[in-house]
Design an enzyme around this catalytic site. Structure first.
Site, PDB file in Angstrom:
ATOM      1  N   ASP A  74     -13.074  -2.288   0.936  1.00  0.00           N
ATOM      2  CA  ASP A  74     -13.076  -3.503   0.127  1.00  0.00           C
ATOM      3  C   ASP A  74     -14.014  -4.575   0.652  1.00  0.00           C
ATOM      4  O   ASP A  74     -13.995  -5.709   0.179  1.00  0.00           O
ATOM      5  CB  ASP A  74     -11.659  -4.068   0.009  1.00  0.00           C
ATOM      6  CG  ASP A  74     -11.077  -4.508   1.339  1.00  0.00           C
ATOM      7  OD1 ASP A  74     -11.443  -3.924   2.377  1.00  0.00           O
ATOM      8  OD2 ASP A  74     -10.232  -5.424   1.357  1.00  0.00           O
ATOM      9  N   THR A 127      -1.540 -10.484  14.192  1.00  0.00           N
ATOM     10  CA  THR A 127      -2.436  -9.699  13.349  1.00  0.00           C
ATOM     11  C   THR A 127      -2.139  -9.989  11.881  1.00  0.00           C
ATOM     12  O   THR A 127      -0.993 -10.026  11.460  1.00  0.00           O
ATOM     13  CB  THR A 127      -2.255  -8.206  13.646  1.00  0.00           C
ATOM     14  OG1 THR A 127      -2.653  -7.946  14.996  1.00  0.00           O
ATOM     15  CG2 THR A 127      -3.103  -7.362  12.708  1.00  0.00           C
ATOM     16  N   LYS A 150     -11.484 -12.124   5.910  1.00  0.00           N
ATOM     17  CA  LYS A 150     -12.548 -11.595   6.753  1.00  0.00           C
ATOM     18  C   LYS A 150     -13.648 -11.069   5.840  1.00  0.00           C
ATOM     19  O   LYS A 150     -13.395 -10.746   4.676  1.00  0.00           O
ATOM     20  CB  LYS A 150     -12.030 -10.527   7.703  1.00  0.00           C
ATOM     21  CG  LYS A 150     -11.163  -9.431   7.108  1.00  0.00           C
ATOM     22  CD  LYS A 150     -10.635  -8.532   8.217  1.00  0.00           C
ATOM     23  CE  LYS A 150      -9.668  -7.471   7.695  1.00  0.00           C
ATOM     24  NZ  LYS A 150      -8.304  -7.998   7.517  1.00  0.00           N
ATOM     25  N   ASP A 176     -14.279  -6.131   3.658  1.00  0.00           N
ATOM     26  CA  ASP A 176     -13.877  -7.206   4.568  1.00  0.00           C
ATOM     27  C   ASP A 176     -14.027  -6.833   6.043  1.00  0.00           C
ATOM     28  O   ASP A 176     -13.849  -7.678   6.910  1.00  0.00           O
ATOM     29  CB  ASP A 176     -12.457  -7.686   4.275  1.00  0.00           C
ATOM     30  CG  ASP A 176     -11.388  -6.629   4.508  1.00  0.00           C
ATOM     31  OD1 ASP A 176     -11.723  -5.466   4.774  1.00  0.00           O
ATOM     32  OD2 ASP A 176     -10.189  -6.982   4.407  1.00  0.00           O
ATOM     33  N   ARG A 177     -14.354  -5.577   6.343  1.00  0.00           N
ATOM     34  CA  ARG A 177     -14.549  -5.162   7.734  1.00  0.00           C
ATOM     35  C   ARG A 177     -16.011  -4.810   7.979  1.00  0.00           C
ATOM     36  O   ARG A 177     -16.768  -4.582   7.038  1.00  0.00           O
ATOM     37  CB  ARG A 177     -13.661  -3.967   8.072  1.00  0.00           C
ATOM     38  CG  ARG A 177     -12.181  -4.259   7.897  1.00  0.00           C
ATOM     39  CD  ARG A 177     -11.311  -3.118   8.384  1.00  0.00           C
ATOM     40  NE  ARG A 177      -9.910  -3.394   8.111  1.00  0.00           N
ATOM     41  CZ  ARG A 177      -8.891  -2.979   8.857  1.00  0.00           C
ATOM     42  NH1 ARG A 177      -9.125  -2.249   9.927  1.00  0.00           N
ATOM     43  NH2 ARG A 177      -7.652  -3.278   8.542  1.00  0.00           N
ATOM     44  N   SER A 191      -9.791  -5.246  14.831  1.00  0.00           N
ATOM     45  CA  SER A 191      -9.828  -4.170  13.836  1.00  0.00           C
ATOM     46  C   SER A 191     -11.038  -4.293  12.911  1.00  0.00           C
ATOM     47  O   SER A 191     -10.941  -4.062  11.716  1.00  0.00           O
ATOM     48  CB  SER A 191      -8.533  -4.147  13.032  1.00  0.00           C
ATOM     49  OG  SER A 191      -8.251  -5.418  12.484  1.00  0.00           O
ATOM     50  N   ASP A 211     -16.395  -1.611   5.016  1.00  0.00           N
ATOM     51  CA  ASP A 211     -15.303  -0.710   4.633  1.00  0.00           C
ATOM     52  C   ASP A 211     -15.045  -0.702   3.133  1.00  0.00           C
ATOM     53  O   ASP A 211     -15.846  -1.207   2.341  1.00  0.00           O
ATOM     54  CB  ASP A 211     -14.023  -1.085   5.384  1.00  0.00           C
ATOM     55  CG  ASP A 211     -13.399  -2.381   4.879  1.00  0.00           C
ATOM     56  OD1 ASP A 211     -14.151  -3.286   4.456  1.00  0.00           O
ATOM     57  OD2 ASP A 211     -12.162  -2.500   4.898  1.00  0.00           O
ATOM     58  N   SER A 265      -7.987  -1.239   1.222  1.00  0.00           N
ATOM     59  CA  SER A 265      -8.902  -1.590   2.297  1.00  0.00           C
ATOM     60  C   SER A 265      -9.675  -0.385   2.818  1.00  0.00           C
ATOM     61  O   SER A 265     -10.393   0.268   2.072  1.00  0.00           O
ATOM     62  CB  SER A 265      -8.147  -2.294   3.426  1.00  0.00           C
ATOM     63  OG  SER A 265      -9.040  -2.809   4.392  1.00  0.00           O
ATOM     64  N   HIS A 266      -9.491  -0.071   4.081  1.00  0.00           N
ATOM     65  CA  HIS A 266     -10.258   0.969   4.756  1.00  0.00           C
ATOM     66  C   HIS A 266      -9.637   2.349   4.603  1.00  0.00           C
ATOM     67  O   HIS A 266     -10.138   3.315   5.180  1.00  0.00           O
ATOM     68  CB  HIS A 266     -10.362   0.636   6.242  1.00  0.00           C
ATOM     69  CG  HIS A 266      -9.026   0.438   6.886  1.00  0.00           C
ATOM     70  ND1 HIS A 266      -8.232  -0.648   6.599  1.00  0.00           N
ATOM     71  CD2 HIS A 266      -8.333   1.193   7.773  1.00  0.00           C
ATOM     72  CE1 HIS A 266      -7.109  -0.553   7.291  1.00  0.00           C
ATOM     73  NE2 HIS A 266      -7.140   0.546   8.008  1.00  0.00           N
ATOM     74  N   ARG A 303       0.840  -1.199   0.000  1.00  0.00           N
ATOM     75  CA  ARG A 303       0.000   0.000   0.000  1.00  0.00           C
ATOM     76  C   ARG A 303       0.873   1.246   0.000  1.00  0.00           C
ATOM     77  O   ARG A 303       1.807   1.358   0.784  1.00  0.00           O
ATOM     78  CB  ARG A 303      -0.920   0.022   1.220  1.00  0.00           C
ATOM     79  CG  ARG A 303      -1.950  -1.080   1.190  1.00  0.00           C
ATOM     80  CD  ARG A 303      -2.868  -1.016   2.382  1.00  0.00           C
ATOM     81  NE  ARG A 303      -3.746  -2.185   2.404  1.00  0.00           N
ATOM     82  CZ  ARG A 303      -4.521  -2.515   3.425  1.00  0.00           C
ATOM     83  NH1 ARG A 303      -4.531  -1.762   4.511  1.00  0.00           N
ATOM     84  NH2 ARG A 303      -5.277  -3.585   3.376  1.00  0.00           N
ATOM     85  N   GLU A 356     -10.586 -10.329  14.290  1.00  0.00           N
ATOM     86  CA  GLU A 356      -9.615  -9.365  14.773  1.00  0.00           C
ATOM     87  C   GLU A 356     -10.352  -8.175  15.370  1.00  0.00           C
ATOM     88  O   GLU A 356     -11.457  -7.838  14.936  1.00  0.00           O
ATOM     89  CB  GLU A 356      -8.712  -8.885  13.633  1.00  0.00           C
ATOM     90  CG  GLU A 356      -7.905  -9.981  12.990  1.00  0.00           C
ATOM     91  CD  GLU A 356      -7.052  -9.479  11.836  1.00  0.00           C
ATOM     92  OE1 GLU A 356      -6.017 -10.099  11.560  1.00  0.00           O
ATOM     93  OE2 GLU A 356      -7.434  -8.468  11.202  1.00  0.00           O
TER      94      GLU A 356
END
Length: 637
Positions: free
Chosen positions: A362, A428, A460, A364-365, A449, A360, A195-196, A102, A447
Site C-alpha cells: 500500500d 508500535t 508512514k 507506506d513502507r 518495520s 510495499d 499492507s505488506h 485483516r 518504525e
C-alpha cells in the site's frame, strides 16, 4: 452469484422523472462489474452482476431537463434513493489490529462480513463526523478491492454520507489517502489494504479507517467498532447501482455523489512542496549515478513513473515491477531482504546501481540500499532526521521533534540528543504518532518495520522516505563535478556512524506460529519480567531493567498497556519480544535485538556477527523452540 438488492437499471424512473443514459461504454476487463470471474458475494450486500448484452454502463434518473444539462464530467441522478435496512447477525473475530482489520480474502467474502464491519464503524462514530460529510476511499489494488469499494460506497450512502472521493480504479496509496483527506478537508477515509501481506484469492485483505487529520482511527474508536460488531443487527444500504470507477468524473444520486479522481495528482503536488525536485533531478540526471525503484507490482507502481521518471528525469527502465497487480505478480509485497530478493540481488551484483529502493503493497513502507549496502530502517530514520533541515526544504525552518516506536533502535535518540530536539518513544502503530503531530511537537518519526514519515501526512510514507534519501545524497553531491567521486549511500551511512556511533540492530520474525504456543511464550516472559531484579546476570549481560512496555499519551492521557516485553542491559543492549497484530492468520512472534557500538573500528562488522551473543541469549531466555517448535525465523532483517 447471489441475487443483488441493487440492480443496475431501475424498474421505473421514479415519480417525476425519466431515465437518461450517460457515458455509454462497452464493458471492459478494467471495469469493476465486468471482471472475468464469479465471486460468492453475500446474499444481502453484493455487487450487481453485469449481464452480457449491450446497454449503458451508468444509469441516471433526472428530475428535469435542467438537471440533465450538467457538466460533462458530472451526472445528475434521482433526487432520492431508497435506503434498505438489511438484517444481519454479529460475527466473531472482527477486532482490529495495529493497522485495521485483516483476514483472508475468503473470510471477507463471507455473507455480510465486510458490510458488518463498515456499518459497525458508522455506528461507532458521532453522526457529525460523517453525516452530510465527505469521505475518501482508496486502496492498494489488491484482489477484492473493486468489489469491496462498491459495498463501502452503498453503505456510506445509506448512512447519510454526502460524498465519496475515490481514486480511479479504487487506487490510492495509504499515504496518498492521508494527503487527500487533509487537502480536501474530508471527514475521514477508508483504506482497502492488507499492507505488506500477499494478495489474491487465497491470501489477505484488509480495511481501516482514518480520521479527518488523515491519521488512523485511535483505539478509542477501534474498540467501539469491535464492540458494535458483536451487537450489530442491521445494515443501512443505499439502493443505487455500482459506480464506474474506471474513469474520472462525478456520479450523483440526489444528495449523494461519488467523484472518481486521479490517485496521483494531490500526492505529487504535496511532494513538490516538501522536496526540492530540481535538486533531486540534478542527481538522477548525472551520468555517474544510477537509480532503481522496485514497486513490487503494488500500489506505488501507479506513482513511480509520474514521480521518478516524468518529474525527476529518471530513466524509464529504472522502474521495476511497476504495474500494480491484484496478486502483486504472485509476490509478497514486503520490502525487506527476504521478499525483495530480486532488488537485493541487483544491488549486490556486478555493476549494480548506486541507489536502490522498494515500497510495499500500500505504499507506506520502504527499503533503501546502496551499492552492496543495506540501510536498516532504524538507521534510515536517524540519517533522515540528522540531515533533513539542510537537505529538505519542508524542514528548513526547523524540526519540532523526533519519535520512534519502542522496538526501533536507539539511533534516533542520539540524533535528538545531539540536535537538542524533543524525543518520544511510542508503541508500535502509526496512530500513536498522530496526536504528537497534531499537537505540533513532532516532525519526523519511524518504525523498524520499514516505516518512515513526517507530519506532511499522518501515515508512514514509502515514496517520501525514498525522496528524502535522494535529497540527502543529492545535497551531499550538489557541488561535485562530473569527474569527482560521488558521495554514496554507504558513505552517508558510515559518516553518520562515525558521528553518532552505531546501533547494531536486527529483527527475527517467526510468522504464522500456532497462537496457543505463542501466547504461552509471552505469558512466560511476563512472569519472568515480574520476578526479575536489576543487577541480575544474563550470560555476559547485566540487567538494568525488564518490563512490559506501557505508554501514556502526553497529549490526551490515553494509556496503552502490554506493548512489548523488554530486557534492557547496563551496556545499552536490548532484547524485545512482541506478538504482531498485522498478520491475517496465526501469530507472528517478533524478536528485536540491539547493541550499541561507539568504536568506529568495529562499525563495519556484520550485524548478525555482532549480535550473535544477544541472539543466542534471546532464544534461550524465551524458550521459543520449546513453546513454538520453530527452529528458524521466517524473516531476518
Amino acid at each position: 452469484m447471489a441475487s443483488s438488492l441493487f440492480p443496475l437499471i431501475p424498474d421505473t424512473a421514479g415519480a417525476a422523472g425519466a431515465v437518461a443514459f450517460v457515458r455509454s461504454r462497452t464493458p471492459t476487463a478494467s471495469t469493476p462489474s465486468a471482471l472475468p470471474r464469479s465471486l460468492p458475494f453475500p446474499h444481502h450486500i453484493s455487487v450487481a452482476p453485469l449481464r452480457r448484452r449491450h446497454r449503458p454502463r451508468l444509469v441516471v434518473v433526472v428530475k428535469s431537463a435542467a438537471a440533465a444539462s450538467s457538466s460533462p464530467l458530472s451526472t445528475a441522478a434521482s433526487a432520492s434513493f431508497t435506503i434498505k435496512s438489511v438484517p444481519t447477525k454479529a460475527i466473531e473475530g472482527q477486532k482490529t489490529g495495529t493497522s485495521g482489520l485483516r483476514k483472508k480474502v475468503k473470510v471477507f467474502m463471507q455473507e455480510n462480513y465486510l458490510a458488518n464491519w463498515i456499518q459497525a464503524l458508522f455506528n461507532s462514530l458521532p453522526p457529525e463526523d460523517y453525516k452530510g460529510g465527505l469521505l475518501v476511499l482508496g486502496g492498494d489494488g489488491r484482489y477484492f478491492n473493486r468489489e469491496a469499494a462498491q459495498i463501502i460506497i452503498k453503505i456510506a450512502a445509506g448512512n447519510g454520507v454526502s460524498k465519496i472521493l475515490v481514486g480511479k480504479d479504487g487506487i490510492l496509496s495509504t499515504p496518498a489517502v492521508s494527503a487527500v483527506i487533509r487537502k480536501r478537508k474530508a471527514n475521514g477515509g477508508f483504506i482497502m489494504s492488507a499492507s505488506h501481506n500477499p494478495g489474491g484469492p487465497d491470501y489477505d485483505w484488509g480495511i481501516k479507517f482514518n480520521y479527518s487529520s488523515g491519521q488512523p482511527a485511535p483505539e478509542s474508536i477501534t474498540d467501539k467498532i469491535y464492540g458494535n460488531t458483536l451487537s450489530i443487527s442491521e445494515i443501512k444500504v443505499a439502493n443505487i447501482p455500482d459506480i464506474d470507477l474506471s474513469s474520472h468524473g462525478v456520479t450523483s444520486f440526489g444528495h449523494f455523489s461519488v467523484e472518481v479522481v486521479d490517485p496521483v495528482a494531490d500526492y505529487i503536488e504535496l511532494m513538490e512542496r516538501v522536496f526540492d525536485f530540481e535538486l533531486i533531478r540534478s542527481l538522477l540526471s548525472r551520468s555517474d549515478f544510477r537509480f532503481i525503484f522496485d514497486a513490487m507490482h503494488a500500489v506505488t507502481g501507479a506513482y513511480a513513473k509520474p514521480i521518478f521518471v516524468d518529474k525527476l528525469g529518471a530513466s524509464p527502465d529504472s522502474i521495476q515491477n511497476g504495474v500494480p497487480l491484484e496478486d502483486f505478480g504472485h509476490g509478497h509485497p514486503d520490502p525487506n531482504l527476504t521478499y525483495a530478493k530480486h532488488l537485493v540481488d541487483i544491488m549486490y551484483g556486478a555493476n549494480s546501481p548506486d541507489f536502490g529502493a522498494a515500497s510495499d503493497g500500500d505504499g507506506d513502507r520502504n527499503m533503501v540500499l546502496g551499492r552492496s549496502f543495506f540501510v536498516t530502517p532504524s538507521d534510515s530514520l536517524a540519517v533522515i532526521a540528522a540531515n533533513a533541515q539542510a537537505a529538505i526544504p519542508y524542514f528548513q525552518s526547523g524540526i519540532k521533534g523526533l519519535a520512534r516506536s519502542m522496538p526501533t533502535s536507539g539511533a534516533l535518540d542520539r540524533v535528538a540528543e545531539k540536535l537538542k530536539l524533543p524525543f518520544f518513544e511510542v508503541p508500535t502503530g502509526w496512530k500513536f504518532f498522530g496526536n504528537l503531530m497534531d499537537s505540533g511537537t513532532l516532525s519526523i518519526c519511524g518504525e523498524e518495520s520499514f516505516g518512515t514519515g513526517s507530519d506532511h501526512v499522518r501515515e508512514k510514507d514509502g515514496i517520501w522516505a525514498v525522496l528524502a534519501w535522494l535529497s540527502i545524497v543529492a545535497y551531499r553531491n550538489k557541488d561535485k563535478k562530473p569527474e569527482e567521486k560521488i558521495v554514496s549511500v554507504a558513505d552517508v551511512m558510515k559518516e553518520h556512524w562515525a558521528t553518532y556511533g552505531r546501533n547494531f540492530f536486527s529483527r527475527y520474525d517467526y510468522e504464522e506460529c500456532e497462537s496457543e504456543g505463542a501466547i504461552k511464550m509471552v505469558e512466560y516472559l511476563r512472569e519472568l519480567v515480574f520476578k526479575s531484579k536489576p543487577g541480575e546476570k544474563y550470560g555476559n549481560y547485566v540487567l538494568q531493567y525488564a518490563d512490559d512496555f506501557a505508554y501514556t499519551d502526553p497529549v490526551d492521557g490515553s494509556v496503552a498497556l502490554k506493548q512489548g516485553v523488554r530486557f534492557v542491559f547496563t551496556d545499552g543492549s536490548r532484547i524485545i519480544f512482541r506478538l504482531s497484530g498485522t498478520g491475517s492468520a496465526g501469530a507472528t512472534i517478533r524478536i528485536y535485538l540491539e547493541q550499541f557500538e561507539p568504536d568506529a573500528s568495529k562499525h563495519e562488522v556484520d550485524a548478525q556477527v555482532a549480535l550473535k551473543p544477544l541472539i543466542d541469549l534471546a532464544l534461550s531466555v524465551s524458550k521459543l523452540k520449546e513453546f513454538t517448535g520453530r527452529e528458524k525465523p521466517t524473516v531476518i532483517t
